[in-house]
Scaffold this motif. Structure first.
Motif, PDB file in Angstrom:
ATOM      1  N   ILE A   2     -12.647   5.080 -25.298  1.00  0.00           N
ATOM      2  CA  ILE A   2     -13.515   4.879 -24.132  1.00  0.00           C
ATOM      3  C   ILE A   2     -13.865   6.239 -23.525  1.00  0.00           C
ATOM      4  O   ILE A   2     -15.031   6.534 -23.259  1.00  0.00           O
ATOM      5  CB  ILE A   2     -12.843   3.968 -23.084  1.00  0.00           C
ATOM      6  CG1 ILE A   2     -12.657   2.551 -23.626  1.00  0.00           C
ATOM      7  CG2 ILE A   2     -13.629   3.960 -21.770  1.00  0.00           C
ATOM      8  CD1 ILE A   2     -13.935   1.786 -23.852  1.00  0.00           C
ATOM      9  N   LEU A   3     -12.850   7.082 -23.318  1.00  0.00           N
ATOM     10  CA  LEU A   3     -13.106   8.412 -22.768  1.00  0.00           C
ATOM     11  C   LEU A   3     -13.958   9.245 -23.717  1.00  0.00           C
ATOM     12  O   LEU A   3     -14.876   9.950 -23.277  1.00  0.00           O
ATOM     13  CB  LEU A   3     -11.789   9.129 -22.469  1.00  0.00           C
ATOM     14  CG  LEU A   3     -11.045   8.643 -21.227  1.00  0.00           C
ATOM     15  CD1 LEU A   3      -9.685   9.310 -21.125  1.00  0.00           C
ATOM     16  CD2 LEU A   3     -11.852   8.896 -19.977  1.00  0.00           C
ATOM     17  N   ASN A   4     -13.678   9.179 -25.010  1.00  0.00           N
ATOM     18  CA  ASN A   4     -14.492   9.913 -25.981  1.00  0.00           C
ATOM     19  C   ASN A   4     -15.962   9.495 -25.889  1.00  0.00           C
ATOM     20  O   ASN A   4     -16.862  10.333 -25.936  1.00  0.00           O
ATOM     21  CB  ASN A   4     -13.974   9.699 -27.403  1.00  0.00           C
ATOM     22  CG  ASN A   4     -12.705  10.477 -27.686  1.00  0.00           C
ATOM     23  OD1 ASN A   4     -12.408  11.477 -27.039  1.00  0.00           O
ATOM     24  ND2 ASN A   4     -11.941  10.008 -28.657  1.00  0.00           N
ATOM     25  N   ALA A   5     -16.193   8.204 -25.735  1.00  0.00           N
ATOM     26  CA  ALA A   5     -17.566   7.699 -25.630  1.00  0.00           C
ATOM     27  C   ALA A   5     -18.235   8.187 -24.348  1.00  0.00           C
ATOM     28  O   ALA A   5     -19.405   8.590 -24.354  1.00  0.00           O
ATOM     29  CB  ALA A   5     -17.577   6.175 -25.690  1.00  0.00           C
ATOM     30  N   ILE A   6     -17.498   8.177 -23.245  1.00  0.00           N
ATOM     31  CA  ILE A   6     -18.051   8.639 -21.972  1.00  0.00           C
ATOM     32  C   ILE A   6     -18.376  10.127 -22.047  1.00  0.00           C
ATOM     33  O   ILE A   6     -19.448  10.569 -21.611  1.00  0.00           O
ATOM     34  CB  ILE A   6     -17.080   8.330 -20.808  1.00  0.00           C
ATOM     35  CG1 ILE A   6     -17.017   6.812 -20.583  1.00  0.00           C
ATOM     36  CG2 ILE A   6     -17.499   9.059 -19.533  1.00  0.00           C
ATOM     37  CD1 ILE A   6     -15.908   6.376 -19.642  1.00  0.00           C
ATOM     38  N   PHE A   7     -17.480  10.920 -22.608  1.00  0.00           N
ATOM     39  CA  PHE A   7     -17.727  12.362 -22.735  1.00  0.00           C
ATOM     40  C   PHE A   7     -18.902  12.633 -23.672  1.00  0.00           C
ATOM     41  O   PHE A   7     -19.698  13.543 -23.430  1.00  0.00           O
ATOM     42  CB  PHE A   7     -16.475  13.097 -23.194  1.00  0.00           C
ATOM     43  CG  PHE A   7     -15.341  13.041 -22.194  1.00  0.00           C
ATOM     44  CD1 PHE A   7     -15.589  12.966 -20.835  1.00  0.00           C
ATOM     45  CD2 PHE A   7     -14.025  13.052 -22.621  1.00  0.00           C
ATOM     46  CE1 PHE A   7     -14.556  12.912 -19.917  1.00  0.00           C
ATOM     47  CE2 PHE A   7     -12.986  13.000 -21.707  1.00  0.00           C
ATOM     48  CZ  PHE A   7     -13.249  12.931 -20.352  1.00  0.00           C
ATOM     49  N   TYR A   8     -19.031  11.844 -24.732  1.00  0.00           N
ATOM     50  CA  TYR A   8     -20.176  11.980 -25.633  1.00  0.00           C
ATOM     51  C   TYR A   8     -21.469  11.700 -24.867  1.00  0.00           C
ATOM     52  O   TYR A   8     -22.430  12.452 -24.935  1.00  0.00           O
ATOM     53  CB  TYR A   8     -20.050  11.026 -26.823  1.00  0.00           C
ATOM     54  CG  TYR A   8     -21.253  11.060 -27.732  1.00  0.00           C
ATOM     55  CD1 TYR A   8     -21.311  11.943 -28.801  1.00  0.00           C
ATOM     56  CD2 TYR A   8     -22.350  10.233 -27.502  1.00  0.00           C
ATOM     57  CE1 TYR A   8     -22.425  11.994 -29.627  1.00  0.00           C
ATOM     58  CE2 TYR A   8     -23.475  10.276 -28.314  1.00  0.00           C
ATOM     59  CZ  TYR A   8     -23.502  11.159 -29.376  1.00  0.00           C
ATOM     60  OH  TYR A   8     -24.616  11.221 -30.176  1.00  0.00           O
ATOM     61  N   LEU A   9     -21.469  10.595 -24.136  1.00  0.00           N
ATOM     62  CA  LEU A   9     -22.653  10.190 -23.384  1.00  0.00           C
ATOM     63  C   LEU A   9     -23.057  11.261 -22.369  1.00  0.00           C
ATOM     64  O   LEU A   9     -24.227  11.607 -22.253  1.00  0.00           O
ATOM     65  CB  LEU A   9     -22.369   8.865 -22.674  1.00  0.00           C
ATOM     66  CG  LEU A   9     -23.504   8.330 -21.834  1.00  0.00           C
ATOM     67  CD1 LEU A   9     -24.001   7.039 -22.414  1.00  0.00           C
ATOM     68  CD2 LEU A   9     -23.047   8.134 -20.414  1.00  0.00           C
ATOM     69  N   LEU A  10     -22.080  11.812 -21.667  1.00  0.00           N
ATOM     70  CA  LEU A  10     -22.377  12.828 -20.665  1.00  0.00           C
ATOM     71  C   LEU A  10     -22.926  14.095 -21.304  1.00  0.00           C
ATOM     72  O   LEU A  10     -23.848  14.719 -20.780  1.00  0.00           O
ATOM     73  CB  LEU A  10     -21.121  13.153 -19.852  1.00  0.00           C
ATOM     74  CG  LEU A  10     -20.615  12.024 -18.956  1.00  0.00           C
ATOM     75  CD1 LEU A  10     -19.277  12.397 -18.339  1.00  0.00           C
ATOM     76  CD2 LEU A  10     -21.625  11.692 -17.883  1.00  0.00           C
ATOM     77  N   ARG A  11     -22.372  14.482 -22.435  1.00  0.00           N
ATOM     78  CA  ARG A  11     -22.830  15.704 -23.111  1.00  0.00           C
ATOM     79  C   ARG A  11     -24.195  15.502 -23.764  1.00  0.00           C
ATOM     80  O   ARG A  11     -25.060  16.370 -23.696  1.00  0.00           O
ATOM     81  CB  ARG A  11     -21.801  16.126 -24.164  1.00  0.00           C
ATOM     82  CG  ARG A  11     -22.170  17.371 -24.905  1.00  0.00           C
ATOM     83  CD  ARG A  11     -22.046  18.586 -23.982  1.00  0.00           C
ATOM     84  NE  ARG A  11     -22.322  19.790 -24.731  1.00  0.00           N
ATOM     85  CZ  ARG A  11     -23.372  20.569 -24.530  1.00  0.00           C
ATOM     86  NH1 ARG A  11     -24.234  20.270 -23.586  1.00  0.00           N
ATOM     87  NH2 ARG A  11     -23.557  21.639 -25.239  1.00  0.00           N
ATOM     88  N   ALA A  12     -24.392  14.352 -24.401  1.00  0.00           N
ATOM     89  CA  ALA A  12     -25.643  14.089 -25.106  1.00  0.00           C
ATOM     90  C   ALA A  12     -26.768  13.714 -24.143  1.00  0.00           C
ATOM     91  O   ALA A  12     -27.942  13.896 -24.461  1.00  0.00           O
ATOM     92  CB  ALA A  12     -25.449  12.976 -26.131  1.00  0.00           C
ATOM     93  N   GLY A  13     -26.416  13.183 -22.989  1.00  0.00           N
ATOM     94  CA  GLY A  13     -27.431  12.774 -22.029  1.00  0.00           C
ATOM     95  C   GLY A  13     -28.214  11.550 -22.485  1.00  0.00           C
ATOM     96  O   GLY A  13     -29.343  11.345 -22.069  1.00  0.00           O
ATOM     97  N   CYS A  14     -27.592  10.738 -23.319  1.00  0.00           N
ATOM     98  CA  CYS A  14     -28.290   9.564 -23.846  1.00  0.00           C
ATOM     99  C   CYS A  14     -28.054   8.351 -22.938  1.00  0.00           C
ATOM    100  O   CYS A  14     -27.209   8.376 -22.050  1.00  0.00           O
ATOM    101  CB  CYS A  14     -27.839   9.255 -25.274  1.00  0.00           C
ATOM    102  SG  CYS A  14     -26.123   8.731 -25.430  1.00  0.00           S
ATOM    103  N   ALA A  15     -28.802   7.309 -23.189  1.00  0.00           N
ATOM    104  CA  ALA A  15     -28.641   6.052 -22.459  1.00  0.00           C
ATOM    105  C   ALA A  15     -27.401   5.324 -22.972  1.00  0.00           C
ATOM    106  O   ALA A  15     -26.964   5.532 -24.113  1.00  0.00           O
ATOM    107  CB  ALA A  15     -29.878   5.178 -22.658  1.00  0.00           C
ATOM    108  N   TRP A  16     -26.838   4.477 -22.125  1.00  0.00           N
ATOM    109  CA  TRP A  16     -25.643   3.717 -22.525  1.00  0.00           C
ATOM    110  C   TRP A  16     -25.878   2.973 -23.835  1.00  0.00           C
ATOM    111  O   TRP A  16     -25.034   2.986 -24.723  1.00  0.00           O
ATOM    112  CB  TRP A  16     -25.265   2.723 -21.426  1.00  0.00           C
ATOM    113  CG  TRP A  16     -24.707   3.362 -20.202  1.00  0.00           C
ATOM    114  CD1 TRP A  16     -25.361   3.599 -19.027  1.00  0.00           C
ATOM    115  CD2 TRP A  16     -23.392   3.878 -20.032  1.00  0.00           C
ATOM    116  NE1 TRP A  16     -24.525   4.223 -18.145  1.00  0.00           N
ATOM    117  CE2 TRP A  16     -23.306   4.400 -18.720  1.00  0.00           C
ATOM    118  CE3 TRP A  16     -22.269   3.938 -20.852  1.00  0.00           C
ATOM    119  CZ2 TRP A  16     -22.147   4.972 -18.228  1.00  0.00           C
ATOM    120  CZ3 TRP A  16     -21.111   4.515 -20.355  1.00  0.00           C
ATOM    121  CH2 TRP A  16     -21.058   5.026 -19.056  1.00  0.00           C
TER     122      TRP A  16
END
Length: 110
Positions: free
Chosen positions: A39-53
């Motif tokens: 879950i944290l890995n996914a959140i950090f990926y999302l924040l870094r990539a700037g992609c939509a959920w």
């Protein structure tokens, strides 16, 4: 973890620091089956990539599951608790008081 690692994934050392700071599973009901590290890995990926959920890669947990954890942790203060605990650890390692005595807000000393 059975997938190839992303640059934003937590290292084992980082996970050892964060894991005890996360809220435990709720009592009663079904046992938790979701890996909080993922879950944290996914959140950090999302924040870094700037992609939509909805654009999270499919090798992470379902985007809605990740979003639900993110919003739940936002609502119950988990993110604030993590930030405070990590800030205190960093300040203690630097030989400083764990609580800052000043802050910079909008480039102004307070």
């Amino acid at each position: 973890m059975t997938r190839q690692a992303y640059d934003t994934d937590l290292t084992d050392g980082q996970w050892q620091i964060l894991e005890p700071l996360l809220p435990p599973a709720k009592s009663g009901g079904r046992p938790r089956t979701t890996d909080l590290r993922e879950i944290l890995n996914a959140i950090f990926y999302l924040l870094r990539a700037g992609c939509a959920w909805r654009l999270l890669p499919h090798d992470f947990p379902n985007w809605h599951t990740v979003y639900t954890y993110f919003r739940g942790w936002e609502a119950d203060g988990t993110w604030e608790h993590l930030n405070q605990a990590l800030r205190e650890q960093v300040r203690l390692q630097a030989g400083r008081n764990p609580d800052p005595s000043a802050a910079c807000i909008d480039s102004q000393s307070v």
